[in-house]
Motif scaffolding. Structure first.
Motif, mmCIF file in Angstrom:
data_model
loop_
_atom_site.group_PDB
_atom_site.id
_atom_site.type_symbol
_atom_site.label_atom_id
_atom_site.label_comp_id
_atom_site.label_asym_id
_atom_site.label_seq_id
_atom_site.Cartn_x
_atom_site.Cartn_y
_atom_site.Cartn_z
ATOM 1 N N UNK A 134 0.971 -1.274 -0.093
ATOM 2 C CA UNK A 134 -0.002 -0.084 -0.089
ATOM 3 C C UNK A 134 0.905 1.149 -0.068
ATOM 4 N N UNK A 135 2.004 1.094 0.621
ATOM 5 C CA UNK A 135 3.044 2.416 0.875
ATOM 6 C C UNK A 135 3.768 2.485 -0.489
ATOM 7 N N UNK A 136 3.897 1.513 -1.295
ATOM 8 C CA UNK A 136 4.667 1.607 -2.512
ATOM 9 C C UNK A 136 3.765 2.097 -3.460
ATOM 10 N N UNK A 137 2.467 1.891 -3.369
ATOM 11 C CA UNK A 137 1.794 2.731 -4.405
ATOM 12 C C UNK A 137 1.543 4.058 -4.254
ATOM 13 N N UNK A 138 2.161 4.561 -3.287
ATOM 14 C CA UNK A 138 1.967 6.085 -3.173
ATOM 15 C C UNK A 138 3.478 6.784 -3.808
ATOM 16 N N UNK A 139 4.291 5.963 -4.368
ATOM 17 C CA UNK A 139 5.509 6.371 -5.009
ATOM 18 C C UNK A 139 5.202 7.136 -6.231
ATOM 19 N N UNK A 140 5.726 8.354 -6.489
ATOM 20 C CA UNK A 140 5.563 9.196 -7.777
ATOM 21 C C UNK A 140 5.762 8.271 -8.799
ATOM 22 N N UNK A 141 5.134 8.483 -9.917
ATOM 23 C CA UNK A 141 5.535 7.604 -11.080
ATOM 24 C C UNK A 141 6.662 7.467 -11.607
#
Length: 485
Positions: A339-346
């Motif tokens: 879930x946290x890694x999905x917040x990484x910028x593109x």
């Protein structure tokens, strides 16, 4: 609020447990210690896993994990209503085993016949040099019963051995197997006093640490190969020349994992993610990995699932591939990291990212396989259960046909597959190489279904230690590869 809700839920479930057991008795409130398991606690108090779970309904909740500090109700022990354990004992799986020291002897020959013979013992005078020209004499000394989790696991393991004997028989390899039911409270010295015990060429067992020394002494004195198939305390392979210790210590596995990490990730930037898991057992690995990275002058970043998203992204380097290591193997921790890694910028997420996981992650493949592939994941392990393998599917089909039940899905690795691989490996080795068989890499050509074995000398004066280690790689193209070491 979430923590308060969980506490209220726990209280409610405990109340339910007390009510449910009010008619039958519960005898103890146990405080869970670090590394304890449900079946281990059940064994300690002489109850079954089913009874323990019934007393503690929270154990049946989705995602439940036993944690140090938890308090659980222990019910009063109840007798097995049947008084017997069935389903094992002969190569057809139709025999019975009751009580301590019950034995079954079966001979399987390359001509396709199966006969039962009386026990006779030759002791140390057995001629091991002719083992390639006669039936291999096998002993099994394990808790083979249906009274608790240990017994049920060993029943499945033993059935795997019997299925291996069917395969060996088809390949004209003769085996004479003698089985002893040795539960936790058995006196294994009494078992060893039976006349046919010293007649064995190889023995699989025991399950309990307290039984290892008398059994190892016995095998050493009678020149019998002893395969210790499961986790026990002590470095027995260094003390006895005839011992084959399959289980690897956490220290050995940590060393293998660190070495594999360095081999796989040259030029990568390591990122350690703190999962805030106070009950994690992975501290020894992450501490050793950091120590070796520092010795090699390789810098790394540390972040957390609770770090603000912008700061979390800064832990990832642009222009360099990043490898993520968690300090927990739990399913909730892994879910939180995804879930946290999905917040990484593109732009950060487009960088090459890999994850270096843990053996426990195989238990979560049902919900996480797509993420394993997405994040180019390597899982270090000493076995691999591949449910999509044609040979595995056939084995499971044959097992269900033979025994009228499926393999237990909650157990990983699958115990029947483990028994099948162990028996095939050692008995084919003895048939092909004679008593000089060591189990070293490449000594025989057997292709395992789940559990590879590769033994090395544990010490100059000792026996053989299993050194199997591999990485299961989930590639981004949705394929898998196994990297053996």
């Amino acid at each position: 609020m979430e923590k308060i809700f969980k506490k209220l839920l726990l209280v409610a479930l405990c109340t339910m447990a007390m009510t449910a057991w009010g008619q039958t008795n519960w005898t103890y409130m146990h405080k869970v210690k670090k590394h304890e398991t449900i079946y281990g606690i059940a064994k300690t108090y002489g109850v079954t896993e089913e009874q323990l779970r019934k007393a503690n309904p929270i154990m049946n909740a989705p995602g439940y994990e036993l944690r140090a500090g938890d308090r659980i109700l222990v019910p009063a022990p109840q007798e097995d209503p049947t008084g017997t354990s069935t389903g094992t004992g002969t190569s057809t799986g139709t025999g019975t085993l009751t009580g301590t020291g019950t034995t079954t002897t079966t001979t399987t020959t390359g001509t396709g016949t199966t006969t039962t013979k009386p026990a006779t013992g030759l002791g140390a005078s057995v001629d091991r040099s002719n083992i390639q020209s006669r039936a291999i004499r096998v002993g099994v000394m394990l808790p083979i019963h249906n009274n608790d989790g240990d017994g049920k696991r060993m029943v499945e393991y033993y059935r795997g051995i019997l299925m291996a004997l069917d395969k060996l028989k088809a390949d004209n390899i003769s085996v004479d197997i003698h089985t002893w039911n040795v539960p936790a409270d058995a006196d294994i010295r009494a078992t060893l006093s039976e006349s046919d015990a010293a007649n064995r060429d190889i023995i699989f067992g025991p399950l309990y640490t307290s039984m290892v020394k008398p059994l190892a002494d016995f095998c050493q004195n009678n020149n019998i190969k002893l395969v210790i198939p499961f986790s026990i305390e002590g470095d027995w392979a260094s003390q006895y020349t005839n011992v084959y210790q399959v289980y690897q210590s956490d220290a050995n596995l940590t060393k293998s994992m660190v070495n594999a990490f360095f081999e796989r990730y040259k030029g990568w930037h390591p990122i350690f993610i703190d999962c805030n898991d106070d009950h994690s057992t992975k501290g020894a690995f992450t501490a050793e990995l950091k120590k070796q990275l520092e010795k090699a002058n390789i810098s790394y970043n540390i972040t957390s699932v609770n770090t603000p998203n912008a700061d979390f992204a800064k832990a990832f380097r642009s222009g360099q591939p990043n490898v993520v290591v968690l300090n927990s193997a739990s399913s909730p921790a892994l879910t939180a990291v995804y879930k946290k890694m999905e917040t990484l910028p593109t732009e950060a997420n487009s960088q090459m990212i890999s994850m270096f996981g843990y053996n426990e992650w195989f238990m979560y493949t049902g919900i996480n396989t797509s993420n394993y592939h997405k994040y180019n994941t390597y899982i270090p392990t000493y076995y691999y259960y591949n449910p999509n393998s044609a040979s595995t599917k056939q084995f499971e089909k044959d097992y269900e046909t033979k025994y009228g039940t499926t393999l237990m899905k909650d157990w990983l690795p699958r115990f029947a597959l483990t028994g099948y691989d162990h028996a095939n490996f050692f008995l084919r080795g003895l048939h092909e190489k004679g008593f000089a068989f060591t189990g070293a890499k490449g000594e025989i050509a057997y292709k395992h279904l789940q559990t590879p074995l590769r033994f090395q000398k544990a010490s100059n004066a000792g026996g053989m230690q299993n050194k199997t280690f591999m990485l299961i790689h989930y590639l981004p193209n949705k394929t898998l590869e196994s990297v053996s070491y």
